[in-house]
Design a protein around this motif. Structure first.
Motif, PDB file in Angstrom:
ATOM      1  N   VAL A 151      32.176 -32.431   1.473  1.00 40.79           N
ATOM      2  CA  VAL A 151      33.446 -32.305   0.739  1.00 40.79           C
ATOM      3  C   VAL A 151      34.100 -33.679   0.678  1.00 40.79           C
ATOM      4  CG1 VAL A 151      35.709 -31.186   0.689  1.00 40.79           C
ATOM      5  CG2 VAL A 151      33.721 -29.941   1.560  1.00 40.79           C
ATOM      6  N   LYS A 152      34.097 -34.362   1.825  1.00 44.45           N
ATOM      7  CA  LYS A 152      34.706 -35.685   1.911  1.00 44.45           C
ATOM      8  C   LYS A 152      34.058 -36.637   0.905  1.00 44.45           C
ATOM      9  CE  LYS A 152      35.666 -39.379   5.184  1.00 44.45           C
ATOM     10  NZ  LYS A 152      35.309 -39.981   6.469  1.00 44.45           N
TER      11      LYS A 152
ATOM     12  N   TYR B 143      40.768 -33.739   3.651  1.00 36.96           N
ATOM     13  CA  TYR B 143      39.655 -32.893   3.190  1.00 36.96           C
ATOM     14  C   TYR B 143      39.339 -31.760   4.159  1.00 36.96           C
ATOM     15  CZ  TYR B 143      36.518 -35.368   6.405  1.00 36.96           C
ATOM     16  OH  TYR B 143      35.913 -35.875   7.515  1.00 36.96           O
ATOM     17  N   LYS B 144      39.904 -31.822   5.365  1.00 35.20           N
ATOM     18  CA  LYS B 144      39.620 -30.766   6.336  1.00 35.20           C
ATOM     19  C   LYS B 144      40.591 -29.599   6.253  1.00 35.20           C
ATOM     20  CE  LYS B 144      36.662 -32.694   9.780  1.00 35.20           C
ATOM     21  NZ  LYS B 144      36.415 -32.958  11.182  1.00 35.20           N
TER      22      LYS B 144
ATOM     23  N   GLU C 186      35.663 -29.171  -3.782  1.00 38.56           N
ATOM     24  CA  GLU C 186      36.075 -28.225  -2.741  1.00 38.56           C
ATOM     25  C   GLU C 186      36.401 -26.853  -3.311  1.00 38.56           C
ATOM     26  OE1 GLU C 186      40.842 -29.064  -1.963  1.00 38.56           O
ATOM     27  OE2 GLU C 186      39.413 -29.846  -0.536  1.00 38.56           O
ATOM     28  N   ASP C 187      36.781 -26.844  -4.589  1.00 47.32           N
ATOM     29  CA  ASP C 187      37.034 -25.597  -5.281  1.00 47.32           C
ATOM     30  C   ASP C 187      35.873 -24.611  -5.158  1.00 47.32           C
ATOM     31  OD1 ASP C 187      39.313 -24.969  -6.821  1.00 47.32           O
ATOM     32  OD2 ASP C 187      37.925 -24.462  -8.440  1.00 47.32           O
TER      33      ASP C 187
ATOM     34  N   TYR D 174      43.907 -22.480  -0.962  1.00 44.35           N
ATOM     35  CA  TYR D 174      43.376 -21.386  -1.769  1.00 44.35           C
ATOM     36  C   TYR D 174      43.987 -20.059  -1.357  1.00 44.35           C
ATOM     37  CZ  TYR D 174      40.397 -24.890  -3.593  1.00 44.35           C
ATOM     38  OH  TYR D 174      39.969 -26.022  -4.229  1.00 44.35           O
TER      39      TYR D 174
ATOM     40  N   GLU E 156      32.078 -30.553  10.105  1.00 45.34           N
ATOM     41  CA  GLU E 156      32.531 -31.885   9.689  1.00 45.34           C
ATOM     42  C   GLU E 156      33.023 -31.995   8.249  1.00 45.34           C
ATOM     43  OE1 GLU E 156      33.001 -34.347  11.792  1.00 45.34           O
ATOM     44  OE2 GLU E 156      32.436 -32.869  13.316  1.00 45.34           O
ATOM     45  N   LYS E 157      32.443 -31.172   7.357  1.00 47.74           N
ATOM     46  CA  LYS E 157      32.835 -31.178   5.936  1.00 47.74           C
ATOM     47  C   LYS E 157      32.574 -32.522   5.237  1.00 47.74           C
ATOM     48  CE  LYS E 157      36.518 -27.766   6.632  1.00 47.74           C
ATOM     49  NZ  LYS E 157      35.904 -27.324   7.888  1.00 47.74           N
ATOM     50  N   GLN E 158      31.518 -33.204   5.662  1.00 46.46           N
ATOM     51  CA  GLN E 158      31.199 -34.499   5.056  1.00 46.46           C
ATOM     52  C   GLN E 158      30.902 -34.377   3.559  1.00 46.46           C
ATOM     53  OE1 GLN E 158      31.263 -37.561   6.377  1.00 46.46           O
ATOM     54  NE2 GLN E 158      32.004 -36.754   8.318  1.00 46.46           N
TER      55      GLN E 158
END
Lengths: 439, 270
Positions: free
Chosen positions: A79-80, B95-96, A86-87, B102, A75-77
């Motif tokens: 990061v969101k 964001y996904k 995110e780097d 990169y 899901e990457k919550q």
């Protein structure tokens, strides 16, 4: 004197360890050298109330780390919601895009976590790093305890020490919990690996098959173990002691000769468990370490019970300024290095080294972290018959089945060099047993 | 909208017996918003143990294992593609797709790419798509199409310093430059109308003008200096060439290999 018996038995126990092949292999100038892993019979002793706090803190940390890895590959919550830039995730060498959207059996990523801690002179424990890829070292205190019990039975009778011989049982329960149906396998690169003793010992103790890549084959989306008669038996869980990049030449490094072609595709389909799951490197990156307390708050809504060593990220200007001002009081680490390599003390650099290091750090701030030098609580060791104080850390083992379990022992590694902070076995350190008291 | 017939064939002859051959093929075009694939026929040899799956980049994979000795390997893909459909865009969360910003080992910039990037004048062009167009325009002026100077392992930096290369190099260089400009970009393998080999191009991620949290992919073909249109059939995508290898194999023996590839794509009712 409690120790007297232990001190007298030191040589006998070390001789037995050597006979059992408790060795540590290292590559020196491209040749493989096996050295004994020196055992010091004086244990590190942790009282019950102190260990209770460690246990709660370690469970919490490993729970959060598992949730983090799952989140990153799905899901990457985090990061969101911009909790971690995110780097720090995508430029980390352990983040593997080929693991995106792949769900491991039972949703567990880090089944066996080796968490390194140190104790300061203020008695406070600090987390030094999280090892979630292929952490090793549990077998050494296991076998050392066994031999010490044999040599000094009275000590264990008279003191309230938690038995640590249940590690294999915990490990087996962990493998069984994630197992998708079939054998438990311990996958080793072979006898020229630094931790080969451990691979074989854990296989024996957990009743798993010890196998190399060429004894395992993928057919029709399942993994099979080929036994000595040529029979194929289905495999349900692979505790692999091979790093991600060598696991499967079809998905990771195509040059790998020790992996199993299509293993990852079987895993992707949910037809085998891999302990630990590939892609975990994203969470045992030294840069991500800084964010673990934030993860605990984010995923569990709890304050972190165990603290990180005070850490600075030159990636942030504020921290960069601090690092430049306090350079001599800090230890600097290259996030891409492991095994005690790439660690330098600001105070030990020559002016030239300092200058070139700072230039590099300004050019690639993401590559480094800086930490306050913790004033360790030293441990007693015996050096040529005399008791002296040396730096030591503790690797605690946390196993993840339905719930996290903390092994009531651990690997205490010490440095034999009085002027060194680096305790890694690959750098010639020794080890001790860790006694957790039951009262 | 076009109706294209495609026929993609690869065969490999080995001088010597091959044993314990494992392979993963990424050679099958899938239907998406731009193309609809029909009448697909896939033939693979050896076909003793075959299975299908999708990788993390959503490419269709055929996985196979041929334990017995053999000296011949081939795959054959035939089908019809309805291209240039331009259906409603599929939006993804910004964001996904972060990891496409990169660099990989292949798309990591060095001196040549940095110098070239520094010479780019983006002016007032602010969207990812506008910037990508500038990159393509400048690349066209300073980079030359030339066969046999690079190979499949050539990195974007090496290809840039040589000043010439083939579609794979164009795509890698273009991706590297997009990433330097902060644009998520990915590598695409596909087929182009005509005869010959497979082709490589790029997709860049464009942020929606009304909502900065979502965006969509746009196909760009820097080799031909055009946007991807109805003559392109997409097969796979990934961060670079390595994520899209058409035939990845591991085997014992084999001696020397002789590989033949033929691609034929033509329009129906012309």
């Amino acid at each position: 004197m409690l120790y007297e018996d232990l001190l007298n038995k030191k040589e006998v126990i070390n001789d037995l360890l050597a006979r059992y092949g408790v060795k540590f292999g290292i590559y020196k100038n491209n040749t493989f050298v096996e050295q004994l892993f020196p055992f010091d019979t004086i244990p590190r002793i942790i009282p019950k109330d102190e260990f209770d706090v460690l246990e709660a803190g370690l469970k919490q940390r490993v729970k959060a780390l598992n949730l983090f890895i799952k989140d990153i590959y799905h899901e990457k919550q985090i990061v969101k919601d911009n909790i971690i830039p995110e780097d720090f995730i995508y430029s980390c060498s352990g983040y593997l895009p080929m693991c995106e959207e792949v769900m491991p059996s039972k949703g567990i990523y880090s089944h066996i976590s080796g968490i390194d801690l140190v104790q300061g002179k203020n008695k406070e424990w600090y987390i030094l790093e999280d090892n979630l890829r292929v952490p090793s070292g549990a077998s050494y205190p296991m076998i050392a305890r066994k031999l010490t019990r044999r040599g000094c039975p009275g000590i264990f009778h008279d003191n309230q020490i938690e038995d640590n011989r249940d590690y294999a049982k915990m490990l087996k329960a962990t493998m069984d919990y994630s197992n998708t149906g079939g054998l438990n396998i311990i996958l080793t690169p072979g006898r020229y690996n630094a931790a080969y003793f451990e691979h074989s010992y854990l296989a024996e103790q957990t009743g798993s098959r010890l196998a190399t890549g060429n004894e395992l084959v993928v057919e029709n989306d399942y993994l099979y173990f080929i036994d000595y008669t040529g029979n194929k038996q289905k495999v349900g869980a692979v505790y692999r002691r091979i790093s991600d990049e060598y696991l499967d030449p079809m998905t990771f490094n195509p040059e790998s000769l020790i992996g199993i072609p299509h293993l990852y595709d079987v895993f992707r389909k949910g037809n085998v468990a891999i302990l630990n799951a590939p892609g975990n490197g994203v969470a045992d990156d030294k840069g991500i370490y800084y964010f673990v307390p934030k993860m605990i708050e984010y995923y569990l809504n709890e304050k972190a019970i165990l603290q990180n060593a005070p850490t600075y990220l030159p990636f942030y200007q504020k921290d960069m300024d601090y690092v430049l001002e306090n350079f001599d009081n800090l230890v600097l680490k290259d996030v891409a290095e492991a095994g005690g390599y790439g660690v330098v003390f600001g105070s030990k650099m020559t002016p030239d080294q300092k200058e070139s290091f700072i230039t590099l750090m300004k050019a690639e701030p993401r590559r480094f972290i800086a930490q306050e030098v913790i004033d360790f609580l030293d441990e007693d060791i015996v050096d040529n018959g005399i008791i002296v104080k040396r730096k030591a850390d503790l690797r605690a083992f946390v196993l993840m089945a339905e719930e996290p379990m903390v092994w009531k022992s651990g690997l205490t590694r010490f440095t034999r060099d009085p002027n060194s902070f680096i305790v890694n076995s690959s750098q010639g350190g020794g080890f001790k047993d860790t006694w957790v008291l039951s009262r | 909208m076009k109706q294209l017939y495609f026929h993609y064939h690869m065969d490999i002859m080995f001088d010597d017996d091959v044993q314990n051959h494992h392979f993963t093929l990424k050679c099958i075009p899938l239907s998406d918003t731009n193309q609809k694939i029909e009448n697909l026929k896939v033939d693979v040899y050896p076909n003793q143990y075959l299975s299908e799956s999708n990788d993390s980049f959503h490419n269709a994979c055929i996985m196979g294992h041929a334990p017995e000795a053999h000296q011949k390997f081939y795959f054959d893909v035939i089908g019809t593609a309805y291209t240039g459909r331009n259906e409603a865009r599929i939006y993804e969360d910004v964001y996904k797709v972060g990891f496409y910003k990169y660099p990989t080992n292949i798309t990591k910039p060095g001196h040549a790419l940095q110098t070239f990037f520094a010479s780019l004048q983006f002016g007032k062009r602010s969207t990812n798509f506008q910037k990508a167009m500038i990159i393509m325009e400048q690349l066209q002026k300073s980079y030359e199409y030339k066969k046999d100077v690079t190979n499949i392992t050539t990195t974007a930096e090496q290809a840039m310093s040589l000043g010439c290369g083939v579609c794979q190099d164009y795509a890698h260089i273009f991706i590297a430059l997009c990433k330097m400009a902060g644009i998520p970009a990915r590598y695409v393998v596909g087929l182009l109308v005509g005869e010959g080999y497979s082709h490589a191009w790029v997709e860049i991620f464009e942020v929606d003008e009304n909502c900065q949290d979502v965006g969509y992919w746009i196909g760009i073909d820097p080799t031909n200096n055009i946007l991807v249109h109805e003559d392109h059939i997409k097969i796979s995508n990934g961060r670079d060439y390595l994520d899209c290898i058409i035939n990845q194999g591991a085997f014992l023996g084999g001696g020397t290999q002789h590989q033949t590839i033929s691609v034929i794509v033509y329009e129906a009712y012309k």
